[in-house]
Scaffold this active site. Sequence first.
Site, PDB file in Angstrom:
ATOM      1  N   TYR A  43     -27.489  -0.152  13.276  1.00  0.00           N
ATOM      2  CA  TYR A  43     -28.577   0.680  12.749  1.00  0.00           C
ATOM      3  C   TYR A  43     -28.134   2.135  12.783  1.00  0.00           C
ATOM      4  O   TYR A  43     -27.615   2.611  13.791  1.00  0.00           O
ATOM      5  CB  TYR A  43     -29.847   0.520  13.603  1.00  0.00           C
ATOM      6  CG  TYR A  43     -30.954   1.442  13.140  1.00  0.00           C
ATOM      7  CD1 TYR A  43     -31.923   1.001  12.247  1.00  0.00           C
ATOM      8  CD2 TYR A  43     -30.991   2.771  13.554  1.00  0.00           C
ATOM      9  CE1 TYR A  43     -32.908   1.867  11.788  1.00  0.00           C
ATOM     10  CE2 TYR A  43     -31.969   3.644  13.094  1.00  0.00           C
ATOM     11  CZ  TYR A  43     -32.921   3.181  12.209  1.00  0.00           C
ATOM     12  OH  TYR A  43     -33.889   4.038  11.749  1.00  0.00           O
TER      13      TYR A  43
ATOM     14  N   GLU B  30     -32.130   6.258   6.203  1.00  0.00           N
ATOM     15  CA  GLU B  30     -31.865   5.158   7.131  1.00  0.00           C
ATOM     16  C   GLU B  30     -30.979   4.087   6.504  1.00  0.00           C
ATOM     17  O   GLU B  30     -31.158   3.734   5.345  1.00  0.00           O
ATOM     18  CB  GLU B  30     -33.213   4.541   7.526  1.00  0.00           C
ATOM     19  CG  GLU B  30     -33.130   3.404   8.509  1.00  0.00           C
ATOM     20  CD  GLU B  30     -34.486   2.728   8.699  1.00  0.00           C
ATOM     21  OE1 GLU B  30     -35.164   3.011   9.696  1.00  0.00           O
ATOM     22  OE2 GLU B  30     -34.868   1.912   7.836  1.00  0.00           O
TER      23      GLU B  30
END
Length: 380
Positions: A101, A189
């Site tokens: 992530y 993101e």
Amino acid sequence: MKLHEYQSKKIFERYEVPIPKGRVANIASEAKQIAEELGGRVVIKSQVLVGGRGKAGGIRLAKDPKQAKEIATDILGMEIKGLPVRKILVDEIVDIDQEIYLGIINDRNFRQPVVIASSSGGVDIEEVAQFSPEKIFKLAIDPLLGLQDFQVRDIALGIDLRREFWKQFIKILRGLYRAYIDSDATLAEINPLVITKDKRLIALDAKMIIDDNALFRHPELMEFRDLDIEAPAEIEAQKYGLSFIKLEGDIGCMVNGAGLAMATMDIISQFGGNPANFLDIGGGAGAPKVAAALRIILSDPKVKVILINIFGGITRCDEVAKGILSALGDMKTNIPVVVRLVGTNAEEGRNLLVDAKIQTAETLVEAAEMSVLLSNGGAS
Ligand code: GDP
Ligand code: MN
């Protein structure tokens, strides 16, 4: 403004963040065509502005172009968390070794952009944060200094990234940071950022949110707006330069000035009522703008009464009154309107309204009380 995955990937590409080869489509036969171009095996990804598409069945792998078409047909017929799928992204399949992530958010507590990274990517990052917070690495970036080399290394270390991947990771994080800053984003993101079996780092998913207040600086991003999903009232409001936020109540509000608009909503609550919206028509609004504001309020079926509170300084009350009359004339509504006008040309304004049999009030308290009474079905 939230961007779709395929749109965010277009931005990433400009900043040399590697993404899988692929293209967006809105009909199933196109998916087949793209699969043929990409050598057969593809992943079909629904483009809807919610997370967890994978779990909801909105992301599926196809082994050949024929299956790509079948899956595309299925996915284009789906609704995910209430949103219809109108577009799909057809990407080459990537063989995944590890999912990371990597995100940058505008953190209001830090008052800075914060990089968040985790070796446990792919899944819901909020869940990781809740159940295994030790797996989340966070670092605030001073926007004036920008992302420093030592910080990038700290982040790579923080997620135990193997040295052989550092060079690629550094380039990706730098690209992501520049994309975030240049686009006036509040979020950029990559989840997951994958390490492939052949040792490449690729952004498999992409998500960006752009600060609406900065959109005027990005005409190139305006074309990304998805008018299907934005509330029509908000699009209309933006067109006329009105600050409009829809709320849950039944008393429509039209006010000049943000502070006065908030005070008006407070007083409505004080009398036990619920505002249907926040609406600031700004200073010096002319009749067309007032009429547009009124049309927007009236387009909400929940609205039972409209309270108009104008403190005329630059804004002329007679102009406001003309706007109200013109909008009401067009819309032929029987929703009661209560108007409180004070300041520049208030007398002229009020006379116009009284002639047209529209209720006026002397004070804000009186106007709010009257509106709440009317919203409860009370006599006017
Ligand atoms: P989200 O569920 O909306 O976050 O969508 P993602 O794009 O993150 O995809 C969810 C999951 O699908 C990923 O974490 C991967 O495990 C899987 N996935 C997506 N694309 C590929 C791919 O090209 N190959 C493989 N093997 N899995 C993929
Ligand atoms: Mn994802």
